[in-house]
Motif scaffolding. Structure first.
Motif, PDB file in Angstrom:
ATOM      1  N   LEU A 196     -23.984  23.498 -11.246  1.00  0.00           N
ATOM      2  CA  LEU A 196     -23.847  24.864 -10.751  1.00  0.00           C
ATOM      3  C   LEU A 196     -23.872  25.815 -11.939  1.00  0.00           C
ATOM      4  CD1 LEU A 196     -20.865  23.969  -8.460  1.00  0.00           C
ATOM      5  CD2 LEU A 196     -23.044  24.750  -7.587  1.00  0.00           C
ATOM      6  N   VAL A 197     -24.439  26.974 -11.733  1.00  0.00           N
ATOM      7  CA  VAL A 197     -24.456  28.004 -12.768  1.00  0.00           C
ATOM      8  C   VAL A 197     -23.566  29.153 -12.313  1.00  0.00           C
ATOM      9  CG1 VAL A 197     -25.858  29.700 -13.992  1.00  0.00           C
ATOM     10  CG2 VAL A 197     -26.708  27.365 -13.673  1.00  0.00           C
ATOM     11  N   VAL A 218     -22.385  26.683 -17.285  1.00  0.00           N
ATOM     12  CA  VAL A 218     -22.779  25.582 -16.414  1.00  0.00           C
ATOM     13  C   VAL A 218     -21.558  24.736 -16.059  1.00  0.00           C
ATOM     14  CG1 VAL A 218     -24.106  23.431 -16.291  1.00  0.00           C
ATOM     15  CG2 VAL A 218     -25.137  25.475 -17.283  1.00  0.00           C
ATOM     16  N   ILE A 219     -21.430  24.421 -14.767  1.00  0.00           N
ATOM     17  CA  ILE A 219     -20.487  23.398 -14.302  1.00  0.00           C
ATOM     18  C   ILE A 219     -21.309  22.173 -13.935  1.00  0.00           C
ATOM     19  CG2 ILE A 219     -18.893  22.723 -12.473  1.00  0.00           C
ATOM     20  CD1 ILE A 219     -17.989  25.612 -12.269  1.00  0.00           C
ATOM     21  N   ALA A 224     -16.975  19.540 -14.669  1.00  0.00           N
ATOM     22  CA  ALA A 224     -16.393  20.205 -15.835  1.00  0.00           C
ATOM     23  C   ALA A 224     -17.322  21.318 -16.302  1.00  0.00           C
ATOM     24  CB  ALA A 224     -16.167  19.210 -16.965  1.00  0.00           C
ATOM     25  N   ILE A 225     -16.767  22.235 -17.089  1.00  0.00           N
ATOM     26  CA  ILE A 225     -17.560  23.296 -17.703  1.00  0.00           C
ATOM     27  C   ILE A 225     -18.212  22.739 -18.959  1.00  0.00           C
ATOM     28  CG2 ILE A 225     -17.489  25.585 -18.757  1.00  0.00           C
ATOM     29  CD1 ILE A 225     -14.945  26.101 -17.054  1.00  0.00           C
ATOM     30  N   ASP A 226     -19.512  22.869 -19.031  1.00  0.00           N
ATOM     31  CA  ASP A 226     -20.255  22.401 -20.201  1.00  0.00           C
ATOM     32  C   ASP A 226     -20.324  23.552 -21.204  1.00  0.00           C
ATOM     33  OD1 ASP A 226     -21.979  21.456 -22.096  1.00  0.00           O
ATOM     34  OD2 ASP A 226     -23.456  20.666 -20.682  1.00  0.00           O
ATOM     35  N   LEU A 227     -19.394  23.572 -22.164  1.00  0.00           N
ATOM     36  CA  LEU A 227     -19.327  24.673 -23.119  1.00  0.00           C
ATOM     37  C   LEU A 227     -20.516  24.676 -24.078  1.00  0.00           C
ATOM     38  CD1 LEU A 227     -15.510  24.633 -23.935  1.00  0.00           C
ATOM     39  CD2 LEU A 227     -16.738  26.198 -22.425  1.00  0.00           C
ATOM     40  N   GLY A 228     -21.243  23.577 -24.119  1.00  0.00           N
ATOM     41  CA  GLY A 228     -22.433  23.530 -24.959  1.00  0.00           C
ATOM     42  C   GLY A 228     -23.633  24.200 -24.336  1.00  0.00           C
ATOM     43  N   LEU A 285     -25.874  29.153  -7.478  1.00  0.00           N
ATOM     44  CA  LEU A 285     -25.132  30.099  -8.304  1.00  0.00           C
ATOM     45  C   LEU A 285     -23.759  30.377  -7.724  1.00  0.00           C
ATOM     46  CD1 LEU A 285     -28.178  32.376  -8.844  1.00  0.00           C
ATOM     47  CD2 LEU A 285     -26.704  31.743 -10.747  1.00  0.00           C
ATOM     48  N   LEU A 286     -22.816  30.584  -8.618  1.00  0.00           N
ATOM     49  CA  LEU A 286     -21.469  31.029  -8.274  1.00  0.00           C
ATOM     50  C   LEU A 286     -21.217  32.348  -8.978  1.00  0.00           C
ATOM     51  CD1 LEU A 286     -19.363  27.783  -8.839  1.00  0.00           C
ATOM     52  CD2 LEU A 286     -19.675  28.908  -6.642  1.00  0.00           C
ATOM     53  N   ALA A 287     -20.519  33.257  -8.317  1.00  0.00           N
ATOM     54  CA  ALA A 287     -20.126  34.514  -8.950  1.00  0.00           C
ATOM     55  C   ALA A 287     -18.909  35.053  -8.219  1.00  0.00           C
ATOM     56  CB  ALA A 287     -21.264  35.535  -8.923  1.00  0.00           C
TER      57      ALA A 287
END
Length: 235
Positions: free
Chosen positions: A41-42, A65-66, A70-74, A124-126
């Motif tokens: 998910l973005v 990005v999830i 998890a959140i992909d901090l990269g 997408l999420l917002a």
């Protein structure tokens, strides 16, 4: 071949390389019943020149990005867009994007293509997604002649639906961040807001799984019923 290809009244003029990139943009994947932890998910946040959906423009895009639960901090996206013809309103006092920063930003077509390539086929999420969806869709249509078809999920709807005990029926991002004890580093900054929205989304996905809602398809079905009940209660 001409450097530019014109679409007369039907759309903008784009370089041949930009047309090629646009043609190769991924189509959105359909919502499926795969577990949430298997979804990419973005999470998106936009800063804009104002709140007028017809006249104001996207000034910056932040996204994270999830994936794998998890959140992909990269993998993060951050971009300020040039906006030469837009008069900045009082929103500049909120998001802090000075005219000099906007003038030094990325050319709009390139920036939007970069984002859509980053997005791929992901949903997408917002937070308050309706605004971001409409602003992004208009920017893509005006600058690229591209129609936005990716599904959006609104975290501002998911939160009260999944956590009615919080009694925050129309809360903003700050309200829900306080409720769950999340640290907000810099509000009204696209990347920072996208990150805290992603953190909130992961908490909500955990609550959803406890309620046997472990797919985007299941969440969408529950949301449809929740929205109907909200409309009935409003009368």
């Amino acid at each position: 071949m001409s450097q530019f290809t014109w679409f007369s009244a039907r759309g903008p003029a784009l370089l041949a390389s930009q047309l090629d990139r646009r043609a190769r943009l991924a189509s959105p994947a359909p919502l499926c019943d795969s577990p949430l932890q298997q979804q990419r998910l973005v999470v998106l946040d936009l800063e804009t020149s104002g709140l007028d959906l017809r006249r104001d423009q996207v000034l910056s895009i932040g996204a994270v990005v999830i994936e794998g639960g998890a959140i992909d901090l990269g993998r993060q996206f951050e971009c300020t867009l040039q906006c030469p013809d837009q008069r900045l309103g009082t929103s500049v006092l909120i998001h802090g994007l000075a005219p000099s920063a906007i003038a030094a930003g990325s050319e709009r077509v390139e920036a939007l293509l970069d984002f859509m390539e980053f997005l791929g086929n992901s949903p997408l999420l917002a937070f308050h997604a309706g605004f971001d969806q409409r602003m992004l869709a208009r920017a893509l249509k005006q600058s690229l002649g591209h129609r936005l078809r990716h599904p959006f999920f609104d975290v501002a709807e998911l939160a009260p639906m999944l956590c009615p005990q919080a009694n925050i029926p129309r809360g903003d991002l700050d309200d829900w961040a306080r409720y769950f004890g999340l640290q907000v580093q810099q509000r009204h900054h696209a990347s920072a807001d996208a990150l805290v929205t992603a953190e909130l989304a992961l908490i909500l996905f955990s609550r959803a799984r406890r309620q046997r809602l472990d797919s985007l398809q299941a969440l969408q079905q529950r949301l449809n019923g929740w929205r109907r009940r909200q409309r009935v209660q409003a009368f």
